[in-house]
Design an enzyme around this catalytic site. Structure first.
Site, PDB file in Angstrom:
ATOM      1  N   GLU A 195       1.939 -54.822  10.559  1.00 61.14           N
ATOM      2  CA  GLU A 195       2.543 -53.672   9.857  1.00 61.14           C
ATOM      3  C   GLU A 195       1.282 -53.417   8.904  1.00 61.14           C
ATOM      4  O   GLU A 195       0.629 -54.174   8.405  1.00 61.14           O
ATOM      5  CB  GLU A 195       3.639 -53.911   9.002  1.00 61.14           C
ATOM      6  N   LYS A 222      10.920 -47.720  11.197  1.00 60.22           N
ATOM      7  CA  LYS A 222      11.453 -48.752  10.095  1.00 60.22           C
ATOM      8  C   LYS A 222      12.586 -48.151   9.394  1.00 60.22           C
ATOM      9  O   LYS A 222      12.517 -46.989   9.152  1.00 60.22           O
ATOM     10  CB  LYS A 222      10.478 -49.085   9.363  1.00 60.22           C
ATOM     11  N   CYS A 249       9.029 -55.736   9.554  1.00 61.15           N
ATOM     12  CA  CYS A 249       8.973 -56.345   8.214  1.00 61.15           C
ATOM     13  C   CYS A 249      10.574 -56.374   7.486  1.00 61.15           C
ATOM     14  O   CYS A 249      11.198 -57.189   8.025  1.00 61.15           O
ATOM     15  CB  CYS A 249       8.144 -55.510   7.236  1.00 61.15           C
TER      16      CYS A 249
END
Length: 566
Positions: free
Chosen positions: A108, A209, A242
């Protein structure tokens, strides 16, 4: 006989056991049916040609990169920075290809760095349009329909020229109707996006995300996406980014609803002791869900961002890294296509930090000396961590004679056993620990002092989000003062406590798998053959029972616990 077995039988009977059969099966049939077979179906072992082809692909070669990108100096146009970092990732893909890797995952913010502007007009300069997956675009070629940024093309070319699947993270801009609710006034949505390219450089998957962490001006989709893609080596991968790993949507739903057994994961993780360091969280998710995880981390330890690894479910970590300084390092491992493929737990060399059977490597990546370095004194920095507040937990010190309020304590026992119980809000936690002392000297300042902990309640993530958590296990502190829990003890002394056995039992309502959180003095997770974990759900009582047992004595533990993150 199952449907897949019937298919395999017909194919092999039609082509007999000839070289032609093997070539045909390898090239055309195996990629189409291997995924079905490895999802638990059986085939007739008498079909030796097909069986031999499948056994050739009982694994794939996975690669992830611990990457420290160049950072924006706030003066040049961001597009130049994005291109330079994309070319670095291209070079790393070349190295992975030399190691015969099938797939490489990058971190990321690996293109942009984390020091992004918080003003929308400036943030947009880091974005690119990305075609729809359905358009089957090969962005490396000049024929693509949508104008895309040079760094996106560079990554497509990295996949194509190195004949490798490549996963990368970037900021994407998507046009929206200004009159629609939720559409910004400039008519653009900005997403934190992962993309996947196949060996031809074709865009085959995207993921936006869903659980953002301190990302101003970034948007989320109306629902969490369950993004997957298939490969020519018989594996279907899921994908998320993440902070997503801590939430049911998408990290658990993608397993429940798509049945994937392999996840690619890009992260710029902020590590926290004792339960949320990067590698600890990655290994914990992989183990508790029994899935392969390829995790690529952003490397800037002073900012608490570091940690990458490749994990094989209950087999544990195959290769992992928590570097003390900003690092560019390629991690390679032979990954079982299905984490259950190898029946027995393999013996791993703990000191060398790898399992020989999985052919792992750690390769340093060097770039030209005349390229820009990080705009910091990064070469002189060391790792730093956030620290959880353990004072809200229910805890007891390990030694059976120690009262939690006594600060003038001296240990008198050379061996001991203690059981701790915690019961709150239908969460039952029991921890039994056995230990021994190498000698009976007094505690030296900074040496590990162990506490047994239980907690069912709430915690905040960065002050942004409050969630319910459940914790049960053992942690190390720097002293008897509970405020030192969450800091790294000094394990260099010769009178350490040797933990010989830990048994943790938890019960909670509803079906769920807790994260298996383990951490040693090197900030690495324990190997899968060092402990056992069992998980059982009683449909009648609606109670989940989980047990975690340490089987290998340790004098360097920081964390050994079960943790339900949300």
């Amino acid at each position: 006989m199952t449907t897949s077995a019937i298919m395999a039988n017909k194919i092999t009977s039609n082509f007999s056991n000839t070289n032609c059969c093997c070539i045909f099966v390898r090239r055309y049939i195996v990629p189409a049916i291997i995924f079905i077979i490895f999802q638990g179906h059986m085939w007739d072992s008498s079909n030796t040609c097909l069986a031999s082809m499948l056994l050739e692909r009982d694994h794939y070669i996975g690669a992830v990169v611990e990457f420290s990108p160049e950072l924006w100096d706030q003066s040049e146009e961001p597009k130049y920075l994005l291109v330079r970092n994309s070319r670095k990732l291209h070079k790393i893909a070349e190295e992975a290809a030399r190691e015969k890797a099938d797939i490489i995952v990058t971190p990321e913010c690996g293109l942009s760095g984390l020091n992004l502007p918080v003003v929308r007009d400036k943030l947009k300069l880091f974005t690119t349009f990305i075609p729809n997956v359905e358009d089957n675009e090969i962005l490396c070629e000049e024929k693509n329909k949508l104008e895309v940024a040079e760094h996106l093309k560079e990554l497509s070319c990295a996949a194509q020229k190195n004949n490798i699947y490549l996963v990368a993270n970037m900021l994407e801009k998507v046009s929206c109707n200004k009159t629609h609710p939720g559409c910004p006034t400039d008519g653009l949505l900005i997403y934190n996006t992962n993309v996947a390219f196949d060996r031809t450089g074709k865009l085959i998957a995207k993921y936006h995300k869903f659980n953002l962490f301190i990302e101003p001006e970034t948007n989320i989709t109306s629902a969490a996406e369950l993004s997957t893609f298939h490969t020519d080596f018989g594996v279907q991968f899921g994908m998320f980014i993440c902070f997503d790993i801590l939430f049911k949507k998408p990290a658990l739903e993608i397993i429940e609803k798509t049945n994937v057994k392999n996840i690619v994961y890009s992260t710029a993780w902020f590590s926290e002791i004792p339960f949320f360091t990067a590698v600890e969280s990655q290994a914990g998710y992989s183990y508790s869900q029994n899935i392969n995880l390829l995790a690529s981390g952003y490397s800037f330890p002073k900012n608490k961002n570091f940690g990458s690894g490749i994990y094989a479910g209950e087999k544990g970590p195959l290769v992992m890294i928590m570097p003390e300084k900003p690092t560019n390092k390629l991690l390679i491992a032979k990954v079982p296509i299905h984490p259950d493929y190898f029946i027995n737990k393999e013996t791993c060399d703990i000191e060398k930090q790898y399992c020989d059977i999985f052919d792992t490597k750690k390769i340093d990546i060097h770039f030209n000396e005349d390229e820009k370095l990080l705009k910091t004194e990064s070469n002189n920095l060391i790792m730093d961590f956030y620290h959880d507040d353990i004072s809200k937990f229910s805890t007891v010190l390990l030694d059976k004679n120690k009262n939690i309020n006594e600060m003038d304590y001296k240990e008198t026992e050379t061996v001991g056993e203690k059981t701790f119980n915690y019961n709150e809000a239908k969460f039952k936690c029991e921890v039994t620990v056995k230990w021994e002392k190498y000698n009976n000297t007094d505690l030296t300042e900074g040496m590990p002092v162990y506490r047994l902990v239980g907690y069912s309640g709430t915690r905040s993530y960065g002050g942004l989000l409050t969630v319910d958590i459940e914790v049960c296990g053992l942690i190390a502190c720097k002293s008897y003062d509970i405020s030192t829990c969450g800091y790294t003890p000094d394990f260099s002394k010769n009178n350490l406590t040797n933990i010989t056995s830990i048994v943790i039992n938890i019960e909670r309502p509803h079906k769920s798998n807790p994260f298996i959180m383990t951490l040693d003095k090197n900030m690495l997770a324990l190997r899968g053959n060092e402990f056992k974990f069992t998980n059982n759900f009683n449909k009648i009582t609606d109670i989940q029972s989980s047990t975690m047992i340490l089987e290998t004595p340790h004098n360097d533990l920081i964390t050994f616990a079960m943790y339900k993150p949300s």
